[in-house]
Motif scaffolding. Structure first.
Motif, PDB file in Angstrom:
ATOM      1  N   VAL A   9       0.781  -1.146   0.220  1.00  0.00           N
ATOM      2  CA  VAL A   9      -0.044  -0.063   0.200  1.00  0.00           C
ATOM      3  C   VAL A   9       0.430   1.056   0.018  1.00  0.00           C
ATOM      4  O   VAL A   9       1.724   1.391   1.172  1.00  0.00           O
ATOM      5  N   VAL A  10       0.887   1.533  -1.035  1.00  0.00           N
ATOM      6  CA  VAL A  10       1.359   3.291  -1.419  1.00  0.00           C
ATOM      7  C   VAL A  10       0.548   4.022  -2.070  1.00  0.00           C
ATOM      8  O   VAL A  10       0.458   3.728  -2.732  1.00  0.00           O
ATOM      9  N   PRO A  11       0.911   5.241  -1.993  1.00  0.00           N
ATOM     10  CA  PRO A  11      -0.050   6.128  -2.937  1.00  0.00           C
ATOM     11  C   PRO A  11       0.570   6.656  -4.201  1.00  0.00           C
ATOM     12  O   PRO A  11       1.710   6.041  -3.981  1.00  0.00           O
ATOM     13  N   VAL A  12       0.526   6.609  -5.094  1.00  0.00           N
ATOM     14  CA  VAL A  12       0.574   7.296  -6.205  1.00  0.00           C
ATOM     15  C   VAL A  12       1.945   8.394  -5.945  1.00  0.00           C
ATOM     16  O   VAL A  12       1.600   9.352  -4.882  1.00  0.00           O
ATOM     17  N   GLU A  13       3.099   8.722  -6.439  1.00  0.00           N
ATOM     18  CA  GLU A  13       3.861   9.366  -6.058  1.00  0.00           C
ATOM     19  C   GLU A  13       4.082  10.924  -6.614  1.00  0.00           C
ATOM     20  O   GLU A  13       2.750  11.264  -7.229  1.00  0.00           O
ATOM     21  N   ALA A  14       4.545  11.669  -5.875  1.00  0.00           N
ATOM     22  CA  ALA A  14       4.212  13.045  -6.656  1.00  0.00           C
ATOM     23  C   ALA A  14       4.786  13.369  -7.764  1.00  0.00           C
ATOM     24  O   ALA A  14       5.952  13.061  -8.163  1.00  0.00           O
ATOM     25  N   PHE A  15       4.644  13.915  -8.693  1.00  0.00           N
ATOM     26  CA  PHE A  15       4.913  14.975  -9.973  1.00  0.00           C
ATOM     27  C   PHE A  15       5.517  15.690 -10.122  1.00  0.00           C
ATOM     28  O   PHE A  15       4.796  16.703  -9.235  1.00  0.00           O
ATOM     29  N   ASP A  16       6.176  16.294 -10.974  1.00  0.00           N
ATOM     30  CA  ASP A  16       6.476  17.607 -11.598  1.00  0.00           C
ATOM     31  C   ASP A  16       5.261  18.207 -11.313  1.00  0.00           C
ATOM     32  O   ASP A  16       4.856  18.280 -12.818  1.00  0.00           O
ATOM     33  N   PRO A  17       4.679  19.281 -10.973  1.00  0.00           N
ATOM     34  CA  PRO A  17       3.449  19.944 -11.564  1.00  0.00           C
ATOM     35  C   PRO A  17       3.976  20.942 -13.110  1.00  0.00           C
ATOM     36  O   PRO A  17       5.019  20.954 -12.706  1.00  0.00           O
ATOM     37  N   PRO A  18       2.781  21.638 -13.179  1.00  0.00           N
ATOM     38  CA  PRO A  18       1.258  21.397 -13.541  1.00  0.00           C
ATOM     39  C   PRO A  18       1.289  19.906 -13.804  1.00  0.00           C
ATOM     40  O   PRO A  18       1.329  19.589 -15.000  1.00  0.00           O
ATOM     41  N   TYR A  19      -0.035  19.658 -12.993  1.00  0.00           N
ATOM     42  CA  TYR A  19      -0.714  18.237 -13.587  1.00  0.00           C
ATOM     43  C   TYR A  19      -2.008  19.085 -13.086  1.00  0.00           C
ATOM     44  O   TYR A  19      -2.326  19.114 -12.465  1.00  0.00           O
ATOM     45  N   TYR A  20      -3.172  17.386 -13.116  1.00  0.00           N
ATOM     46  CA  TYR A  20      -4.098  17.460 -13.259  1.00  0.00           C
ATOM     47  C   TYR A  20      -5.021  16.412 -12.289  1.00  0.00           C
ATOM     48  O   TYR A  20      -4.018  15.275 -12.540  1.00  0.00           O
ATOM     49  N   VAL A  21      -5.863  16.452 -11.624  1.00  0.00           N
ATOM     50  CA  VAL A  21      -6.263  15.793 -10.746  1.00  0.00           C
ATOM     51  C   VAL A  21      -8.352  15.400 -11.270  1.00  0.00           C
ATOM     52  O   VAL A  21      -8.371  16.009 -11.183  1.00  0.00           O
ATOM     53  N   ALA A  22      -7.976  14.223 -10.986  1.00  0.00           N
ATOM     54  CA  ALA A  22      -9.723  14.337 -10.815  1.00  0.00           C
ATOM     55  C   ALA A  22     -10.176  13.458 -10.061  1.00  0.00           C
ATOM     56  O   ALA A  22      -9.447  11.710  -9.629  1.00  0.00           O
ATOM     57  N   VAL A  23     -11.113  13.586  -8.856  1.00  0.00           N
ATOM     58  CA  VAL A  23     -11.525  13.074  -7.549  1.00  0.00           C
ATOM     59  C   VAL A  23     -12.813  12.559  -7.572  1.00  0.00           C
ATOM     60  O   VAL A  23     -13.810  13.544  -7.697  1.00  0.00           O
ATOM     61  N   PHE A  24     -12.945  11.128  -7.539  1.00  0.00           N
ATOM     62  CA  PHE A  24     -14.209  11.038  -7.441  1.00  0.00           C
ATOM     63  C   PHE A  24     -14.627  10.577  -6.710  1.00  0.00           C
ATOM     64  O   PHE A  24     -13.784   9.642  -5.797  1.00  0.00           O
ATOM     65  N   THR A  25     -15.764  11.219  -6.009  1.00  0.00           N
ATOM     66  CA  THR A  25     -16.307  10.552  -4.582  1.00  0.00           C
ATOM     67  C   THR A  25     -17.831   9.999  -4.470  1.00  0.00           C
ATOM     68  O   THR A  25     -18.247  10.743  -5.131  1.00  0.00           O
ATOM     69  N   SER A  26     -17.824   8.753  -4.523  1.00  0.00           N
ATOM     70  CA  SER A  26     -18.711   8.217  -4.453  1.00  0.00           C
ATOM     71  C   SER A  26     -19.758   6.863  -3.444  1.00  0.00           C
ATOM     72  O   SER A  26     -19.212   6.896  -2.103  1.00  0.00           O
ATOM     73  N   VAL A  27     -20.796   7.618  -3.281  1.00  0.00           N
ATOM     74  CA  VAL A  27     -21.846   6.268  -1.895  1.00  0.00           C
ATOM     75  C   VAL A  27     -22.699   4.934  -3.073  1.00  0.00           C
ATOM     76  O   VAL A  27     -23.505   5.678  -3.790  1.00  0.00           O
ATOM     77  N   PRO A  28     -21.650   3.884  -2.730  1.00  0.00           N
ATOM     78  CA  PRO A  28     -22.781   3.002  -3.589  1.00  0.00           C
ATOM     79  C   PRO A  28     -24.286   2.643  -2.929  1.00  0.00           C
ATOM     80  O   PRO A  28     -25.220   3.459  -2.011  1.00  0.00           O
ATOM     81  N   THR A  29     -25.388   2.007  -4.562  1.00  0.00           N
ATOM     82  CA  THR A  29     -26.359   1.443  -4.040  1.00  0.00           C
ATOM     83  C   THR A  29     -25.994  -0.351  -3.557  1.00  0.00           C
ATOM     84  O   THR A  29     -25.081  -0.009  -3.653  1.00  0.00           O
TER      85      THR A  29
END
Length: 117
Positions: A9-29
């Protein structure tokens, strides 16, 4: 989402900016029939997008799920947004798998990381 129990378990590495993130937060059925297979397919498919940098997932015991996708530039994010299979999965998500969701897209201006040796 695929089973990552074997991988460290490791997070995605830090990249040289700029770059973009898409944060998708959901609640399932309650009924998630077909969701796992579709999520695994989306994970495989997004890796083919030029400029895709990686993805992090997290979830709460109460069922809130967060996926963060990292993209080198806006064109990569647009290519993913417009992918026909991804669009079909989004439509199915709205009709079957999600009680609610939010999507936040942001341009990253600072990024750093830490890894204990």
């Amino acid at each position: 989402m695929s089973d990552h129990s074997e991988a460290p378990v490791v997070p995605v590495e830090a990249f040289d900016p700029p770059y973009y993130v898409a944060v998708f937060t959901s609640v399932p059925t309650e009924d998630r029939s077909g969701y796992g297979e579709t999520a695994a397919r989306m994970e495989d498919l997004v890796k083919d997008v030029p400029g895709f940098l990686g993805m992090d997932h997290a979830g709460t015991p109460g069922g809130l799920s967060i996926t963060v996708g990292y993209f080198r530039d806006a064109d990569a994010l647009t290519e993913w947004r417009n992918n026909a299979e991804h669009r079909a999965a989004q439509k199915r998500g709205r009709s079957e798998w999600y009680r609610s969701y939010t999507l936040h897209v942001a341009k990253v201006e600072r990024s750093h990381g830490f890894l204990r040796a």
